[in-house]
Design a protein around this motif. Sequence first.
Motif, short mmCIF file in Angstrom:
data_model
loop_
_atom_site.label_atom_id
_atom_site.label_comp_id
_atom_site.label_asym_id
_atom_site.label_seq_id
_atom_site.Cartn_x
_atom_site.Cartn_y
_atom_site.Cartn_z
N ARG A 156 0.81 -1.22 0.00
CA ARG A 156 0.00 0.00 0.00
C ARG A 156 0.84 1.27 0.00
O ARG A 156 0.30 2.36 -0.11
N THR A 157 2.15 1.14 0.12
CA THR A 157 3.01 2.31 0.19
C THR A 157 2.79 3.30 -0.95
O THR A 157 2.66 4.50 -0.70
N PRO A 158 2.70 2.87 -2.22
CA PRO A 158 2.45 3.85 -3.28
C PRO A 158 1.14 4.62 -3.10
O PRO A 158 1.09 5.81 -3.37
N GLU A 159 0.11 3.95 -2.61
CA GLU A 159 -1.16 4.62 -2.35
C GLU A 159 -1.01 5.68 -1.27
O GLU A 159 -1.55 6.78 -1.38
N ILE A 160 -0.28 5.33 -0.22
CA ILE A 160 -0.07 6.25 0.90
C ILE A 160 0.74 7.45 0.43
O ILE A 160 0.41 8.60 0.75
N ASN A 168 0.97 8.66 -2.59
CA ASN A 168 0.11 9.48 -3.45
C ASN A 168 -0.84 10.34 -2.62
O ASN A 168 -1.02 11.52 -2.91
N ALA A 169 -1.45 9.75 -1.61
CA ALA A 169 -2.37 10.50 -0.75
C ALA A 169 -1.65 11.64 -0.05
O ALA A 169 -2.15 12.77 0.01
N LEU A 170 -0.46 11.37 0.46
CA LEU A 170 0.31 12.41 1.14
C LEU A 170 0.73 13.51 0.19
O LEU A 170 0.74 14.69 0.54
N GLU A 171 1.08 13.15 -1.05
CA GLU A 171 1.45 14.16 -2.03
C GLU A 171 0.28 15.08 -2.33
O GLU A 171 0.46 16.28 -2.51
N GLN A 172 -0.92 14.53 -2.37
CA GLN A 172 -2.11 15.35 -2.62
C GLN A 172 -2.31 16.38 -1.51
O GLN A 172 -2.84 17.46 -1.74
N LEU A 173 -1.90 16.03 -0.30
CA LEU A 173 -2.02 16.96 0.82
C LEU A 173 -1.10 18.17 0.66
O LEU A 173 -1.30 19.19 1.31
N GLY A 174 -0.11 18.07 -0.21
CA GLY A 174 0.79 19.19 -0.45
C GLY A 174 0.07 20.41 -0.98
O GLY A 174 0.54 21.54 -0.84
N TYR A 175 -1.10 20.22 -1.58
CA TYR A 175 -1.85 21.34 -2.14
C TYR A 175 -2.75 22.02 -1.12
O TYR A 175 -3.32 23.06 -1.41
N VAL A 176 -2.86 21.48 0.07
CA VAL A 176 -3.70 22.07 1.09
C VAL A 176 -3.23 23.47 1.45
O VAL A 176 -4.03 24.40 1.56
N SER A 177 -1.93 23.67 1.59
CA SER A 177 -1.41 24.99 1.94
C SER A 177 -1.71 26.01 0.84
O SER A 177 -2.05 27.16 1.13
#
Length: 121
Positions: free
Chosen positions: A14-18, A20-29
């Motif tokens: 599941r590491t690639p999924e995790i 990817n999800a964390l990278e998407q959080l980069g846009y929160v700021s």
Amino acid sequence: PLSNVQASKDDVKRTPEIINALEQLGYVSGNAALLLYEQKAPDAEVLAYLQRYSLSSSARNQKSLEFLQAPTSASYVFTYTAGKTLVEQVVKTGDAKERFKQLLLEAYTPSMMRQWAQQSS
């Protein structure tokens, strides 16, 4: 194994999924910055947005809001997320090592890099 992190085979799969999800959080700021500056949202609304989507502590979100409010930070918040995407696009246009080396040794503007990536795709 060297880090003594215990992970199951399912965790590893599941590491690639995790990631990817964390990278998407980069846009929160960046979204929070747009709320603050473009939509003129009150601080409380921006903080609530950070609380909901950043997966960070209240203290960390407060610091993020303070960072966004600093005059020199308004555009800086996009540097890492947009820059990473742009570098990835350029590096994919040929030999990854050579492209990355070229980016480190020569000066490129973001628009030059975008054009380079588009010509090669």
